[in-house]
Write an enzyme that holds these catalytic residues in place. Structure first.
Site, PDB file in Angstrom:
ATOM      1  N   CYS A 121      -9.418 -12.356  17.589  1.00 20.15           N
ATOM      2  CA  CYS A 121      -9.993 -13.522  16.911  1.00 20.15           C
ATOM      3  C   CYS A 121     -11.487 -13.682  17.182  1.00 20.15           C
ATOM      4  O   CYS A 121     -12.165 -14.447  16.494  1.00 20.15           O
ATOM      5  CB  CYS A 121      -9.246 -14.783  17.315  1.00 20.15           C
ATOM      6  SG  CYS A 121      -7.468 -14.612  17.193  1.00 20.15           S
ATOM      7  N   HIS A 262     -13.311 -20.897  15.915  1.00 19.76           N
ATOM      8  CA  HIS A 262     -12.107 -20.159  15.518  1.00 19.76           C
ATOM      9  C   HIS A 262     -10.976 -21.149  15.281  1.00 19.76           C
ATOM     10  O   HIS A 262     -10.696 -22.020  16.116  1.00 19.76           O
ATOM     11  CB  HIS A 262     -11.750 -19.159  16.622  1.00 19.76           C
ATOM     12  CG  HIS A 262     -10.414 -18.530  16.432  1.00 19.76           C
ATOM     13  ND1 HIS A 262      -9.993 -18.039  15.206  1.00 19.76           N
ATOM     14  CD2 HIS A 262      -9.381 -18.314  17.291  1.00 19.76           C
ATOM     15  CE1 HIS A 262      -8.773 -17.547  15.334  1.00 19.76           C
ATOM     16  NE2 HIS A 262      -8.391 -17.708  16.582  1.00 19.76           N
ATOM     17  N   ASN A 292      -3.921 -19.856  11.939  1.00 13.80           N
ATOM     18  CA  ASN A 292      -4.822 -18.933  12.637  1.00 13.80           C
ATOM     19  C   ASN A 292      -4.850 -17.603  11.873  1.00 13.80           C
ATOM     20  O   ASN A 292      -3.851 -16.885  11.846  1.00 13.80           O
ATOM     21  CB  ASN A 292      -4.304 -18.742  14.072  1.00 13.80           C
ATOM     22  CG  ASN A 292      -5.174 -17.803  14.900  1.00 13.80           C
ATOM     23  OD1 ASN A 292      -6.008 -17.087  14.360  1.00 13.80           O
ATOM     24  ND2 ASN A 292      -4.952 -17.801  16.193  1.00 13.80           N
TER      25      ASN A 292
HETATM   26  N1  ACO Z   1       8.550 -26.182  17.408  1.00 10.26           N
HETATM   27  C1  ACO Z   1       9.172 -27.003  18.319  1.00 10.26           C
HETATM   28  N2  ACO Z   1       9.085 -26.813  19.646  1.00 10.26           N
HETATM   29  C2  ACO Z   1       8.341 -25.778  20.086  1.00 10.26           C
HETATM   30  C3  ACO Z   1       7.695 -24.906  19.203  1.00 10.26           C
HETATM   31  C4  ACO Z   1       7.823 -25.147  17.824  1.00 10.26           C
HETATM   32  N3  ACO Z   1       7.230 -24.358  16.895  1.00 10.26           N
HETATM   33  N4  ACO Z   1       7.025 -23.967  19.929  1.00 10.26           N
HETATM   34  C5  ACO Z   1       7.248 -24.255  21.229  1.00 10.26           C
HETATM   35  N5  ACO Z   1       8.068 -25.340  21.309  1.00 10.26           N
HETATM   36  C6  ACO Z   1       8.584 -25.995  22.507  1.00 10.26           C
HETATM   37  C7  ACO Z   1       8.635 -25.056  23.695  1.00 10.26           C
HETATM   38  O1  ACO Z   1       9.811 -24.285  23.670  1.00 10.26           O
HETATM   39  C8  ACO Z   1       8.600 -26.038  24.843  1.00 10.26           C
HETATM   40  O2  ACO Z   1       9.883 -26.526  25.031  1.00 10.26           O
HETATM   41  P1  ACO Z   1      10.442 -26.733  26.537  1.00 10.26           P
HETATM   42  O3  ACO Z   1       9.504 -27.739  27.157  1.00 10.26           O
HETATM   43  O4  ACO Z   1      11.822 -27.220  26.285  1.00 10.26           O
HETATM   44  O5  ACO Z   1      10.339 -25.386  27.166  1.00 10.26           O
HETATM   45  C9  ACO Z   1       7.737 -27.184  24.317  1.00 10.26           C
HETATM   46  O6  ACO Z   1       7.693 -27.022  22.887  1.00 10.26           O
HETATM   47  C10 ACO Z   1       6.329 -27.170  24.847  1.00 10.26           C
HETATM   48  O7  ACO Z   1       5.862 -25.820  24.803  1.00 10.26           O
HETATM   49  P2  ACO Z   1       4.384 -25.457  25.141  1.00 10.26           P
HETATM   50  O8  ACO Z   1       4.222 -23.956  25.044  1.00 10.26           O
HETATM   51  O9  ACO Z   1       3.954 -26.128  26.398  1.00 10.26           O
HETATM   52  O10 ACO Z   1       3.637 -26.134  23.917  1.00 10.26           O
HETATM   53  P3  ACO Z   1       2.121 -26.331  23.735  1.00 10.26           P
HETATM   54  O11 ACO Z   1       1.825 -27.760  23.541  1.00 10.26           O
HETATM   55  O12 ACO Z   1       1.334 -25.529  24.748  1.00 10.26           O
HETATM   56  O13 ACO Z   1       1.883 -25.611  22.322  1.00 10.26           O
HETATM   57  C11 ACO Z   1       1.054 -23.543  21.464  1.00 10.26           C
HETATM   58  C12 ACO Z   1       2.214 -24.238  22.163  1.00 10.26           C
HETATM   59  C13 ACO Z   1       0.820 -24.237  20.130  1.00 10.26           C
HETATM   60  C14 ACO Z   1       1.435 -22.086  21.241  1.00 10.26           C
HETATM   61  C15 ACO Z   1      -0.210 -23.670  22.350  1.00 10.26           C
HETATM   62  O14 ACO Z   1       0.083 -23.236  23.661  1.00 10.26           O
HETATM   63  C16 ACO Z   1      -1.371 -22.855  21.848  1.00 10.26           C
HETATM   64  O15 ACO Z   1      -1.915 -23.134  20.803  1.00 10.26           O
HETATM   65  N6  ACO Z   1      -1.817 -21.845  22.625  1.00 10.26           N
HETATM   66  C17 ACO Z   1      -2.955 -21.047  22.237  1.00 10.26           C
HETATM   67  C18 ACO Z   1      -2.542 -19.987  21.275  1.00 10.26           C
HETATM   68  C19 ACO Z   1      -3.725 -19.411  20.556  1.00 10.26           C
HETATM   69  O16 ACO Z   1      -4.625 -20.136  20.165  1.00 10.26           O
HETATM   70  N7  ACO Z   1      -3.789 -18.112  20.350  1.00 10.26           N
HETATM   71  C20 ACO Z   1      -4.959 -17.583  19.663  1.00 10.26           C
HETATM   72  C21 ACO Z   1      -5.252 -16.246  19.989  1.00 10.26           C
HETATM   73  S1  ACO Z   1      -4.222 -15.232  19.046  1.00 10.26           S
HETATM   74  C22 ACO Z   1      -5.001 -13.728  18.825  1.00 10.26           C
HETATM   75  O17 ACO Z   1      -6.034 -13.441  19.337  1.00 10.26           O
HETATM   76  C23 ACO Z   1      -4.301 -12.730  18.015  1.00 10.26           C
END
Ligand code: ACO
Length: 338
Positions: A121, A262, A292
Site C-alpha cells: 500500500c 492511504h 482498501n
Molecule cells: N465482522 C464482525 N466482527 C469481526 C469482523 C467482521 N468483519 N472482523 C473481526 N471481527 C471480530 C473479531 O473476531 C473480534 O472478535 P473477538 O473479540 O470475539 O475475538 C472483534 O471483532 C474485534 O477484533 P479486532 O481485530 O480487535 O477488531 P479491530 O477493531 O482491530 O478491527 C481491523 C479489525 C478492521 C482488521 C483493524 O485491525 C484494521 O483495520 N487493521 C489494519 C489493517 C490494515 O489497514 N491493513 C492495511 C495494509 S494491507 C496491505 O498492505 C496489503
C-alpha cells in the site's frame, strides 16, 4: 528510451492523474452473505460501505491499462513519449512477467522501460519517489506510475477479518520534467520499511518459500493479516513519517492544503488527523466507496479529489501510506497540472 542521461534535468512535477474502477459494486450487505458480519460492524470499525471487484476475466494489468489510458488522456501526451512505466502492485497477473511491461505494451508506450514495484500500500508513493529520481537525474522525462490491484482474487472469503477490507482498482499519475527553477513539483519524500513484522501481512504460498507446486492447505494461498498489529504499526508510522518529512522541509502541518492518506481504515486516518491537528476540511477520503485498494488507493483518492474540486492547482499536497513489508511512505508535492 532511457539509454543515457537525456539532457538537462528538470524538476519532477505531478502533471496529470487518472483512474479506473471495475463496474461490480460489492456492498456490506453482500459481505453479510459470505461471513458472520454486519454493515454496522464494518462501517463502525472501518468506515467502508462498499468496494469494487474486477470481473472474472480481468487481471491487474487489465485495470492498469485503463487507468494508464486515463492518465495519458488527461495529460494530453502520446504514449510513445513515455520513458518509464512503473506499476506498484502486490497482486500482479503473474510472479513474472511484470504488469508494467504488459501495460506499457498495451497502451503503446513502445519507447518505455518498465518495472513493477512491490511496497504494497506504500507502493504508489515509492513509485513517485522512483519517478522523481529518474526525472531529476536526467535519465527520463516522462514517467507513468500506475498503482493497480485485484485483491478480490487473493481474499479468503471465509475470513471476516480481511475479506471485508479490500477492493480492486487502478489509478496513477504522470511525472514529468518541469522548469528546474520552479517551486511546483515534488518537495520531498520519507520512505521506510521494517521487515521484522513481515509476516503480519502476507500470502504464505506461491513464492519460492512455499512454491505453488508443493502441497498446501487451500487457505494458505490467500492474504493473511494480523489486523491488530498492522493497526498499531499504521497509527504510529503515519504520524512519525509525516512529522519527520515536515521537519526536514521546514514546513508545518498548517502549510498543507490537502492530506490524502492511504485509504485502509477510517479510524487509522482519523487518528493521524487528530494527532497532527490538521483540519478535516483539508483531508480527502473516498474509502467508504472503495475499501482498501492498496497501491491504487492514494492515486484514486487524488483523482477523485481533483474531480471534486478539493485538489486545486497550486495546492501543497501531503500523501502518506503504510502497508505490507511492513512499509511506510510520505511525500509532499506542490500540484501544478499541465
Ligand atoms: N465482522 C464482525 N466482527 C469481526 C469482523 C467482521 N468483519 N472482523 C473481526 N471481527 C471480530 C473479531 O473476531 C473480534 O472478535 P473477538 O473479540 O470475539 O475475538 C472483534 O471483532 C474485534 O477484533 P479486532 O481485530 O480487535 O477488531 P479491530 O477493531 O482491530 O478491527 C481491523 C479489525 C478492521 C482488521 C483493524 O485491525 C484494521 O483495520 N487493521 C489494519 C489493517 C490494515 O489497514 N491493513 C492495511 C495494509 S494491507 C496491505 O498492505 C496489503
Amino acid at each position: 528510451m532511457i539509454a543515457a542521461r537525456n539532457g538537462r534535468p528538470g524538476r519532477a512535477r505531478l502533471a496529470a492523474l487518472g483512474a479506473y474502477v471495475p463496474e461490480r459494486v460489492v456492498t456490506n450487505a453482500d459481505m453479510e452473505r459470505h461471513v458472520d458480519t454486519s454493515d454496522e460492524w464494518i462501517v463502525t470499525r472501518t468506515g467502508i460501505r462498499e468496494r469494487r471487484y474486477a470481473a472474472p476475466e480481468q487481471a491487474t494489468s487489465d485495470l492498469a491499462v485503463l487507468a494508464a489510458e486515463d492518465v495519458l488522456r488527461n495529460a494530453g501526451i502520446d504514449a510513445a513519449e513515455i520513458d518509464v512505466v512503473i506499476v506498484p502492485t502486490c497482486t500482479p497477473d503473474h510472479l513474472f512477467p511484470s504488469v508494467s511491461a504488459t501495460t506499457a505494451h498495451r497502451v503503446g508506450a513502445r519507447n518505455a522501460a518498465a518495472f513493477d514495484l512491490q511496497a504494497a500500500c506504500s507502493g504508489f508513493i515509492y513509485g513517485l519517489a522512483q519517478a522523481t529520481a529518474l526525472v531529476e537525474s536526467g535519465i527520463a522525462r516522462n514517467v507513468l506510475v500506475v498503482g493497480a490491484e485485484v485483491f478480490s482474487k487473493i481474499l479468503d472469503m471465509s475470513d471476516r477479518g480481511t475479506c471485508i477490507l479490500f477492493g480492486d482498482a487502478a489509478a496513477g499519475a504522470l511525472v514529468t520534467s518541469g522548469d528546474p527553477e520552479a517551486t511546483a513539483g515534488f518537495l520531498g519524500f520519507e520512505l521506510g520499511a521494517d521487515g521484522s513484522q513481515a509476516m503480519d501481512i502476507c500470502i504464505p504460498v506461491g513464492g519460492t518459500r512455499i512454491p505453488a507446486s508443493q502441497p498446501f492447505a487451500p487457505d494458505q494461498a490467500f492474504l493473511k493479516m494480523n489486523g491488530r498489529e498492522v493497526y498499531k504499526f499504521a497509527t504510529r508510522v503515519m504520524e512519525e513519517s509525516i512529522v519527520r518529512l515536515l521537519d526536514r522541509l521546514e514546513l508545518s502541518i498548517a502549510d498543507v492544503d490537502l492530506l490524502v492518506a492511504h485509504q485502509a481504515n477510517q479510524r487509522i486516518i482519523d487518528h493521524a488527523v487528530k494527532r497532527l491537528g490538521i483540519d478535516e476540511s483539508r483531508v480527502f477520503n473516498n474509502l467508504e466507496r472503495y475499501g482498501n485498494t492498496s497501491a491504487a488507493s492514494i492515486p484514486l483518492a487524488l483523482t477523485e479529489a481533483r474531480d471534486a474540486g478539493a485538489l486545486r492547482p497550486g495546492a501543497l499536497v501531503l500523501l502518506v501510506g503504510f502497508g505490507a513489508g511492513l512499509t511506510w511512505a510520505s511525500c509532499i508535492v506542490r500540484y501544478e497540472p499541465e
